[in-house]
Design an enzyme around this catalytic site. Structure first.
Site, short mmCIF file in Angstrom:
data_model
loop_
_atom_site.label_atom_id
_atom_site.label_comp_id
_atom_site.label_asym_id
_atom_site.label_seq_id
_atom_site.Cartn_x
_atom_site.Cartn_y
_atom_site.Cartn_z
CG MET A 30 -1.98 -1.12 1.12
SD MET A 30 -3.50 -0.80 2.06
CE MET A 30 -2.88 -0.66 3.72
CG HIS A 34 8.47 -0.01 6.15
ND1 HIS A 34 8.72 -1.37 6.22
CD2 HIS A 34 7.13 0.10 6.36
CE1 HIS A 34 7.62 -2.03 6.48
NE2 HIS A 34 6.62 -1.16 6.56
CG HIS A 37 6.95 -2.24 2.22
ND1 HIS A 37 6.83 -1.13 3.01
CD2 HIS A 37 5.73 -2.83 2.21
CE1 HIS A 37 5.59 -1.03 3.45
NE2 HIS A 37 4.90 -2.05 2.99
CD GLN A 61 -6.23 -3.76 2.64
OE1 GLN A 61 -6.14 -4.32 1.55
NE2 GLN A 61 -5.24 -3.77 3.53
#
Length: 280
Positions: A30, A34, A37, A61
């Protein structure tokens, strides 16, 4: 590296890669990337010929009182991170591209989504399963990479892939932590300096719980009581849950054994933080 925003552009590239027998590694995110990821992208780069990263804040979600509108984003920074880590493609669609007005299909999964984060976030995993299913169909990856921090999400996606006979291998990657132990999360950005200091209680509790299990404790209730007592020493912390569940079914357990998932969700101010460990 390319960045595209339409499903057709991704499918055209994927068709070309498949015709060349290229393998595709996929990291759905999304955004506001950082080091956590980054570890997923690096793993995908090591294992595959091509690496695709999606950056899409999925509205389906998020609940009506959750942080969809304020979720952090910095697309140029994300693009630079992906390029430096060797990604080949960023897919950055709009909500309208993913969910046009005539979109009606959703993917539901009972049992695994009824505990932990799913208990207090109705509809959350319906949105997760729907978007991941759609992304898998668009990208057609050979391998997809998810972080162990979102352990329930990882279990749910693995079950969905198994149930629906999808041709993708889902790979879980270890939690990446800050120097003081706090699990990397885009939502850490919400914390004030005082809250950031208080947030250390989350990883402190996880490490303490791991040590209790290593010392031989098998009674789940005793473990949970000790972990809750530790969290309660921090005045800024509010417990949502501390639970021990089966790592596959997500059902609560009374006896700690291998593959038990011990997971916590804690609010520090308005910021919800999650963390976990799996008993080896």
């Amino acid at each position: 590296m390319q960045m595209v925003s339409t499903i057709k552009e991704v499918k055209d590239l994927v068709k070309q890669w498949k015709s060349e027998d290229q393998t595709i590694g996929f990291v759905p995110t999304m955004g506001y990337l950082h080091e956590g990821h980054g570890s997923l992208i690096s793993a995908a780069r090591q294992d595959n010929s091509k690496v695709v990263v999606s950056i899409f804040v999925n509205p389906k979600q998020f609940g009506p009182t959750e942080d969809y509108d304020s979720y952090p984003h910095d697309l140029e920074r994300d693009r630079s991170i992906c390029e430096n880590l060797g990604a080949d493609l960023i897919f950055h669609p709009t909500p309208e591209e993913m969910y046009p007005n005539d979109f009606y299909t959703h993917v539901d999964m009972p049992i695994l989504t009824e505990e932990l984060c799913g208990l207090n976030r109705p509809g959350h995993f319906r949105g997760v399963c729907t978007v991941v299913n759609k992304l898998f169909n668009i990208v057609q990856p050979d391998h997809a990479y998810f972080g162990q921090k979102d352990a329930q999400q990882l279990a749910v996606i693995k079950q969905m892939v198994k149930d629906l006979s999808m041709n993708v291998e889902v790979i879980g990657c270890p939690i990446v932590r800050e120097e003081d132990g706090l699990a990397k999360s885009s939502r850490n950005n919400y914390l004030s300096a005082e809250e950031r200091k208080a947030a250390r209680i989350v990883s402190k509790t996880i490490f303490m719980g791991e040590n209790i299990v290593k010392e031989g404790e098998t009674d789940a209730q005793k473990l949970i009581a000790a972990m809750k007592a530790t969290i309660e020493t921090e005045p800024m912390a509010k417990i949502e849950y501390v639970k021990a569940v089966d790592g596959l079914s997500m059902r609560q357990v009374s006896i700690i054994k291998p593959q038990t998932l011990v997971a916590i969700a804690v609010y520090i101010g308005k910021t919800r933080l999650i963390d976990n460990f799996i008993v080896e």
